[in-house]
Design a protein around this motif. Structure first.
Motif, PDB file in Angstrom:
ATOM      1  N   ALA A 157       0.823  -1.217   0.000  1.00 29.56           N
ATOM      2  CA  ALA A 157       0.000   0.000   0.000  1.00 29.56           C
ATOM      3  C   ALA A 157       0.854   1.262   0.000  1.00 29.56           C
ATOM      4  O   ALA A 157       0.434   2.300  -0.514  1.00 29.56           O
ATOM      5  N   VAL A 158       2.056   1.186   0.549  1.00 28.71           N
ATOM      6  CA  VAL A 158       2.962   2.339   0.551  1.00 28.71           C
ATOM      7  C   VAL A 158       3.283   2.745  -0.887  1.00 28.71           C
ATOM      8  O   VAL A 158       3.405   3.929  -1.194  1.00 28.71           O
ATOM      9  N   LEU A 159       3.385   1.757  -1.767  1.00 25.19           N
ATOM     10  CA  LEU A 159       3.672   2.037  -3.176  1.00 25.19           C
ATOM     11  C   LEU A 159       2.414   2.385  -3.962  1.00 25.19           C
ATOM     12  O   LEU A 159       2.421   3.295  -4.783  1.00 25.19           O
ATOM     13  N   LEU A 160       1.345   1.663  -3.720  1.00 26.30           N
ATOM     14  CA  LEU A 160       0.134   1.861  -4.520  1.00 26.30           C
ATOM     15  C   LEU A 160      -0.655   3.103  -4.124  1.00 26.30           C
ATOM     16  O   LEU A 160      -1.299   3.725  -4.967  1.00 26.30           O
ATOM     17  N   PHE A 161      -0.626   3.449  -2.849  1.00 28.85           N
ATOM     18  CA  PHE A 161      -1.428   4.574  -2.349  1.00 28.85           C
ATOM     19  C   PHE A 161      -0.580   5.525  -1.508  1.00 28.85           C
ATOM     20  O   PHE A 161      -0.850   5.739  -0.327  1.00 28.85           O
ATOM     21  N   PRO A 162       0.454   6.123  -2.104  1.00 27.81           N
ATOM     22  CA  PRO A 162       1.367   6.956  -1.293  1.00 27.81           C
ATOM     23  C   PRO A 162       0.712   8.194  -0.694  1.00 27.81           C
ATOM     24  O   PRO A 162       1.207   8.716   0.298  1.00 27.81           O
ATOM     25  N   ASP A 163      -0.412   8.649  -1.246  1.00 30.87           N
ATOM     26  CA  ASP A 163      -1.078   9.854  -0.738  1.00 30.87           C
ATOM     27  C   ASP A 163      -2.310   9.555   0.105  1.00 30.87           C
ATOM     28  O   ASP A 163      -3.060  10.458   0.435  1.00 30.87           O
ATOM     29  N   PHE A 164      -2.519   8.304   0.467  1.00 26.77           N
ATOM     30  CA  PHE A 164      -3.735   7.947   1.207  1.00 26.77           C
ATOM     31  C   PHE A 164      -3.811   8.730   2.504  1.00 26.77           C
ATOM     32  O   PHE A 164      -2.856   8.798   3.274  1.00 26.77           O
ATOM     33  N   ASP A 165      -4.968   9.306   2.745  1.00 28.12           N
ATOM     34  CA  ASP A 165      -5.206  10.076   3.966  1.00 28.12           C
ATOM     35  C   ASP A 165      -6.561   9.661   4.528  1.00 28.12           C
ATOM     36  O   ASP A 165      -7.598   9.941   3.924  1.00 28.12           O
ATOM     37  N   ILE A 166      -6.556   8.957   5.633  1.00 25.65           N
ATOM     38  CA  ILE A 166      -7.783   8.438   6.240  1.00 25.65           C
ATOM     39  C   ILE A 166      -8.767   9.567   6.567  1.00 25.65           C
ATOM     40  O   ILE A 166      -9.971   9.356   6.560  1.00 25.65           O
ATOM     41  N   ALA A 167      -8.278  10.752   6.816  1.00 27.86           N
ATOM     42  CA  ALA A 167      -9.152  11.882   7.171  1.00 27.86           C
ATOM     43  C   ALA A 167     -10.062  12.273   6.007  1.00 27.86           C
ATOM     44  O   ALA A 167     -11.109  12.870   6.219  1.00 27.86           O
ATOM     45  N   ASN A 168      -9.661  11.932   4.789  1.00 26.59           N
ATOM     46  CA  ASN A 168     -10.469  12.288   3.617  1.00 26.59           C
ATOM     47  C   ASN A 168     -11.413  11.184   3.176  1.00 26.59           C
ATOM     48  O   ASN A 168     -12.056  11.296   2.146  1.00 26.59           O
ATOM     49  N   VAL A 169     -11.515  10.104   3.963  1.00 26.48           N
ATOM     50  CA  VAL A 169     -12.408   9.013   3.615  1.00 26.48           C
ATOM     51  C   VAL A 169     -13.756   9.265   4.267  1.00 26.48           C
ATOM     52  O   VAL A 169     -13.829   9.556   5.458  1.00 26.48           O
ATOM     53  N   ALA A 170     -14.788   9.175   3.465  1.00 27.97           N
ATOM     54  CA  ALA A 170     -16.141   9.441   3.986  1.00 27.97           C
ATOM     55  C   ALA A 170     -16.649   8.309   4.838  1.00 27.97           C
ATOM     56  O   ALA A 170     -16.342   7.204   4.735  1.00 27.97           O
TER      57      ALA A 170
END
Length: 86
Positions: A73-86
């Motif tokens: 996931a570090v490679l596939l979703f480097p910008d993932f931010d849980i705060a922006n998940v609805a």
């Protein structure tokens, strides 16, 4: 330190999967050729992944993540931010 003093990390820059791959490879002091040797993915494909000319995909991310000792996931979703998940 208690939880009230905890400050979550903030994203300072946005990375593509290719940029994340390149950054992790360089931080570990590996050349593209060395990473190719560790993964069985040829150097030209690693170059194409790092320059976002080719999409990484799940299977390649798993192989690369194992070599770089990170979660895929570090490679596939480097910008993932849980705060922006609805």
């Amino acid at each position: 330190m208690n939880k009230r003093n905890f400050q979550p990390a903030k994203v300072h820059i946005h990375l593509t999967p290719g940029e994340a791959l390149k950054m992790l490879r360089e931080l570990q002091g590996l050349t593209q050729n060395e990473l190719a040797h560790l993964t069985g993915i040829n150097q030209s494909n690693i170059s194409a992944l790092e320059s976002n000319q080719r999409q990484m995909g799940r299977e390649r991310a798993i192989v690369l993540a194992k070599a770089l000792k990170v979660h895929p996931a570090v490679l596939l979703f480097p910008d993932f931010d849980i705060a922006n998940v609805a």
